[in-house]
Design an enzyme around this catalytic site. Sequence first.
Site, PDB file in Angstrom:
ATOM      1  N   LYS A 107      54.779  13.410  37.555  1.00 53.67           N
ATOM      2  CA  LYS A 107      55.089  12.284  38.438  1.00 53.67           C
ATOM      3  C   LYS A 107      54.546  10.933  37.968  1.00 53.67           C
ATOM      4  CE  LYS A 107      57.434  13.342  40.825  1.00 53.67           C
ATOM      5  NZ  LYS A 107      58.785  13.713  40.347  1.00 53.67           N
ATOM      6  N   GLY A 109      55.981   9.369  35.239  1.00 56.24           N
ATOM      7  CA  GLY A 109      57.020   8.712  34.457  1.00 56.24           C
ATOM      8  C   GLY A 109      57.307   9.455  33.161  1.00 56.24           C
ATOM      9  N   LYS A 329      63.775   7.754  46.875  1.00 57.89           N
ATOM     10  CA  LYS A 329      63.518   6.832  47.991  1.00 57.89           C
ATOM     11  C   LYS A 329      62.746   7.606  49.063  1.00 57.89           C
ATOM     12  CE  LYS A 329      66.671   3.636  46.498  1.00 57.89           C
ATOM     13  NZ  LYS A 329      66.267   3.693  45.099  1.00 57.89           N
TER      14      LYS A 329
HETATM   15  P1  A3P Z   1      59.132   8.770  42.102  1.00 62.64           P
HETATM   16  O1  A3P Z   1      60.361   9.603  42.080  1.00 62.64           O
HETATM   17  O2  A3P Z   1      58.098   9.281  43.055  1.00 62.64           O
HETATM   18  O3  A3P Z   1      59.403   7.295  42.282  1.00 62.64           O
HETATM   19  P2  A3P Z   1      58.023  12.311  36.226  1.00 62.64           P
HETATM   20  O4  A3P Z   1      59.226  12.144  35.391  1.00 62.64           O
HETATM   21  O5  A3P Z   1      56.754  12.414  35.413  1.00 62.64           O
HETATM   22  O6  A3P Z   1      58.173  13.400  37.238  1.00 62.64           O
HETATM   23  O7  A3P Z   1      57.807  10.975  37.032  1.00 62.64           O
HETATM   24  C1  A3P Z   1      58.717  10.551  38.017  1.00 62.64           C
HETATM   25  C2  A3P Z   1      58.372   9.126  38.338  1.00 62.64           C
HETATM   26  O8  A3P Z   1      58.692   8.301  37.231  1.00 62.64           O
HETATM   27  C3  A3P Z   1      59.181   8.566  39.475  1.00 62.64           C
HETATM   28  O9  A3P Z   1      58.454   8.852  40.656  1.00 62.64           O
HETATM   29  C4  A3P Z   1      59.269   7.065  39.137  1.00 62.64           C
HETATM   30  O10 A3P Z   1      58.463   6.265  39.964  1.00 62.64           O
HETATM   31  C5  A3P Z   1      58.722   6.985  37.706  1.00 62.64           C
HETATM   32  N1  A3P Z   1      59.520   6.200  36.761  1.00 62.64           N
HETATM   33  C6  A3P Z   1      59.012   5.357  35.846  1.00 62.64           C
HETATM   34  N2  A3P Z   1      59.995   4.797  35.129  1.00 62.64           N
HETATM   35  C7  A3P Z   1      61.153   5.296  35.590  1.00 62.64           C
HETATM   36  C8  A3P Z   1      62.525   5.080  35.236  1.00 62.64           C
HETATM   37  N3  A3P Z   1      62.849   4.257  34.255  1.00 62.64           N
HETATM   38  N4  A3P Z   1      63.469   5.751  35.925  1.00 62.64           N
HETATM   39  C9  A3P Z   1      63.107   6.592  36.937  1.00 62.64           C
HETATM   40  N5  A3P Z   1      61.836   6.845  37.306  1.00 62.64           N
HETATM   41  C10 A3P Z   1      60.850   6.199  36.638  1.00 62.64           C
END
Ligand code: A3P
Length: 375
Positions: A107, A109, A329
Site C-alpha cells: 500500500k 505505491g 476512493k
Molecule cells: P490507495 O488505493 O489507498 O490510494 P500498492 O500498489 O503498494 O498496493 O499501493 C497502492 C497505493 O499506491 C494506492 O493506495 C495509491 O495511493 C498509491 N499510488 C501512488 N502512485 C499511484 C499511481 N500512479 N496510481 C495509483 N495509485 C498510486
Amino acid sequence: MDAEKGVLRDVRSALISIFMTHLSNYGNDRLGLYTFVNLANFVQTWTNLRLQTLPPAQLAHKYFELFPDQKDPLWQNPCDDKRHRDIWSKEKTCDRLPKFLVIGPQKTGTTALCLFLIMHPSILSNSPSPKSFEEVQFFNRNNYHRGIDWYMDFFPVPSNVTTDFLFEKSANYFHSEEAPKRAASLVPKAKIITILIDPSDRAYSWYQHQRSHEDPAALKFSFYEVISAGPNAPWELRTLQKRCLVPGWYASHIERWLVYFPPFQLLIIDGQQLRTAPATVMDEVQKFLGVSPHYNYSEALTFDSHKGFWCQLLEEGKTKCLGKSKGRKYPPMDSDSRAFLSSYYRDHNVELSKLLHRLGQPLPSWLRQELQKVR
Ligand code: A3P
C-alpha cells in the site's frame, strides 16, 4: 565407564548418515554395493555402534525430528561455486534471477513503481503467479521450499545479461522475518528498493484494501476498533490488527534488511514523492540501479485528472493507469484513529529518523511532521 556409555548414547541418538553408493559411477559392476555391505558388516562386527536403517521417507522424517532447524533450506546461487557450476545441467542458466527486488511494504505505491519500471526498455519483470496475482512471494513464504528452479521459471531469459535488469516485486518481503536472509543467500548482489509513506496512512489504506476484498473481520470492525483492539479482543480482530500495524514498524524491518545487505544496495523511496513527482523518483531509481539507456519519464508519464494519479502516456494522448484497486476512493481517516496511530507509531518513527540520519538520507515530509508532534 558411565561417561563412556554417555558418549555412546549421545552418538547413537544423534548420528544419521546418508550414503549414496553411486552405483552407476562404477559402471554397474556392483563394486560400490559390495564395498558398502562389507563396510557395514565390519562396523557391526568390530564396534559397539548399532546400525539401523529406515525407508527413505521415514528416515527423512526421523532426521528432521532430530534436526528441526535443518528443515528450512537456504538456497544459494549454484553458479557462484565452480564445482556446482561444473555439474549443473547445460540446459540451465543462472541468468534468470533478479538484479533487484521491490520489497514493499504493501500500500505504499509498489504497483505504480512496477508500472513505471517496466516502461524502461532494459527492465523486465517476472511473469504473474496464478496464486498471488503479479507477486511471486518466494522469499517470504513456503514457495521458498519449491526451490530455485520454481523461482527462476517466473523470469524470462535475458537477451543481454549485462544490460537487462530482471526484477520482482513482492510487497510482503518488507516485514518478513525470513526474506532478507534468504534473498541475501540467493541474490547477494541484488539491489533492494523499499517505499515508505506515513505508516498511519499505510495502515488505513491496507484496511480499506481488506474491506474491498471482503475480509469478514475488516467488514465487521471499524478501523478504530481494529487499531485499538486490546489483548483480550477476539482472535480474528487481533490477527487483523497485527497484519494492519506491524508492517509500519519501518525502522525494525529495514534494520533486518541491513543485517544482510549493505546500505549502498538499499534505496528508500519517499512514497509521497512517488505519487506527486514520479518522474523525479524514477530518475533517482535509474541512477541507483545503473540502468541504461536513460529513460525520460517526464515525457512518458502524464497526470490523469480523471484517475487523480500519474499514469503512462500512450499514443494519441491516451493513458494507461492502474486499475480501480489502486488509488481507491474512501472517506478520510477519522481524527481519533489519526491521533491513536500517531502515538502508536511515535517511537518507531523516531527510530526511523535516526536510521535515515545514519544512512545520510533526507527525512520525508510526513516524518518531519510526525517528529514535530514528539517535541
Ligand atoms: P490507495 O488505493 O489507498 O490510494 P500498492 O500498489 O503498494 O498496493 O499501493 C497502492 C497505493 O499506491 C494506492 O493506495 C495509491 O495511493 C498509491 N499510488 C501512488 N502512485 C499511484 C499511481 N500512479 N496510481 C495509483 N495509485 C498510486
